[in-house]
Design an enzyme around this catalytic site. Sequence first.
Site, short mmCIF file in Angstrom:
data_model
loop_
_atom_site.label_atom_id
_atom_site.label_comp_id
_atom_site.label_asym_id
_atom_site.label_seq_id
_atom_site.Cartn_x
_atom_site.Cartn_y
_atom_site.Cartn_z
N ASP A 20 0.88 -1.19 -4.92
CA ASP A 20 -0.37 -0.45 -4.71
C ASP A 20 -1.32 -0.82 -5.85
O ASP A 20 -0.89 -1.23 -6.93
CB ASP A 20 -0.11 1.07 -4.72
CG ASP A 20 -1.19 1.85 -3.98
OD1 ASP A 20 -0.97 2.22 -2.82
OD2 ASP A 20 -2.27 2.07 -4.58
N SER A 21 -2.63 -0.67 -5.58
CA SER A 21 -3.60 -0.99 -6.63
C SER A 21 -3.85 0.21 -7.54
O SER A 21 -4.54 0.09 -8.54
CB SER A 21 -4.91 -1.48 -6.01
OG SER A 21 -5.41 -0.48 -5.14
N CYS B 292 -5.07 3.19 10.05
CA CYS B 292 -5.59 4.55 10.20
C CYS B 292 -7.08 4.51 10.52
O CYS B 292 -7.78 5.49 10.32
CB CYS B 292 -5.29 5.39 8.97
SG CYS B 292 -5.91 4.67 7.46
N ASN C 7 -3.43 -6.02 -6.37
CA ASN C 7 -4.22 -6.08 -5.14
C ASN C 7 -3.31 -6.66 -4.06
O ASN C 7 -2.80 -7.78 -4.20
CB ASN C 7 -5.44 -6.97 -5.37
CG ASN C 7 -6.28 -7.08 -4.12
OD1 ASN C 7 -5.77 -7.12 -2.99
ND2 ASN C 7 -7.57 -7.12 -4.31
N ALA C 8 -3.12 -5.93 -3.00
CA ALA C 8 -2.14 -6.32 -1.98
C ALA C 8 -2.49 -7.66 -1.34
O ALA C 8 -1.59 -8.45 -1.03
CB ALA C 8 -2.06 -5.24 -0.92
N ASP D 2 0.57 -0.51 5.12
CA ASP D 2 -0.13 0.75 5.44
C ASP D 2 -1.44 0.82 4.65
O ASP D 2 -1.59 1.66 3.75
CB ASP D 2 0.78 1.95 5.13
CG ASP D 2 0.16 3.27 5.55
OD1 ASP D 2 -0.80 3.26 6.36
OD2 ASP D 2 0.62 4.32 5.06
N PHE E 188 0.87 -1.19 0.00
CA PHE E 188 0.00 0.00 0.00
C PHE E 188 0.91 1.24 0.00
O PHE E 188 0.87 2.07 0.90
CB PHE E 188 -0.92 0.03 1.23
CG PHE E 188 -1.77 -1.20 1.41
CD1 PHE E 188 -2.97 -1.35 0.71
CD2 PHE E 188 -1.37 -2.22 2.27
CE1 PHE E 188 -3.75 -2.49 0.90
CE2 PHE E 188 -2.14 -3.35 2.46
CZ PHE E 188 -3.35 -3.49 1.77
#
Length: 402
Positions: free
Chosen positions: A253-254, A345, A284-285, A305, A232
Amino acid sequence: MPPTAKQSDLPKIKISPRGATRLKGGHVWVYRSDIVSADGVAPGSLVVVTTERGQSLGTALYSSSSQIAIRLISHEPVPDLPALLRQRIAAAIDYREKVVRDTDAYRVIFSEADFLPGLIVDRYNDILSLQILTQAMDADLLRHAVLTELDERFHPASIIERVDPRVRELESLPPRESGLLQGRQTNTTFRMNGVQFHYDAHEGQKTGAFLDQRENYAAAAPYAHGEALDVFCYQGGFALHLAPRCAQVTGVDSSRPALEVADQNATLNRDLLGGKEIEWIEANAFDLLKDYSASNRRYDTIVLDPPPFAKSKRDLDSALRGYKELNLRALKMLRPGGILVTCSCSFHVSQSIFVEMLAAAALDVRRSLRLVEVRGQAKDHPVLLNVPETSYLKCVISAVSL
Ligand code: SAH
């Protein structure tokens, strides 16, 4: 809303005992369900909040449509709201001068945490980016006060407004386009911890970069080594900070546009990277980590992240499953001595729940994990005690010992 008003002329809103307890406990929000009467109060008004018996609890900004109906701005009378806002903006800027180091990009105003509910301002070098989140802050008079103070303090090349259409809808505000409020410049470069980044006001998520991670980039860098995977990665915040200490760095990252900026950022930091190339993978992670861990890939440093998984309390269980899956796979792939930098987050996932999740993940994959640092958001995103919603970022740095 009249700019200056006698307190006795302001509309009064009665709130329930539960709402009053909340305010007395130091919070600044009152939910709509705790409003006893607000008949005829205009959207965005400055109001006096009272108990059911009429005792004043302070002065607040009212929203006629949000679930957060009241945001307290002072325990005292507020005779001149634009002047109060300008004082608070000045205080927010002064505070940053004390706590912000090694950067020309940081959050200048963080809404409730700076006693300016509904206003967010970020600085990217010579460009300021502003977000307005409430009916009250959207009033022309207050916008004018905010812009005047910002202009006097920063003399920015431009001030740009980022509009979140969903927020305006929730606040029953007329639609509005994102765009320049002042000046013409929409591009710049900014620097944090000696690393440079492109900023383009028309692009990007949030207001541009994830400024809340600035201190965590610097904290994570000294532990980074060997082969690193930044999952990410967005525009490369962690990857670029880790790269000088690593043999090889891959960012995942996507979002293709995010990776394109990440690659441009790598070019911008050519000297710092000393010719090292960072590999950027659009994927896609979840799928990538599954494949990589199944095929026994190994890393020395992994950053996770992800975007917020728990947007509301109801999502907590599924969010924790998501975090656990990611962390399990990452832990499996780390070599002994490896470093995991794992973040959340989601406000609804508290620090203790997040650390518990990590402990459970370590147990499941039979790895011994040492907590190196448990961190939060950078100091330009202040946390206001008694307003828990102002604290949302967790960043845990740990080391795999076995
Ligand atoms: N670490 C970044 C911020 C990450 S924000 C920094 O410090 O700047 C979360 C990122 O996750 C966004 O860039 C978003 O594009 C990406 N993302 C969201 N869902 C994803 C998925 N399923 N797989 C890979 N990336 C995803």
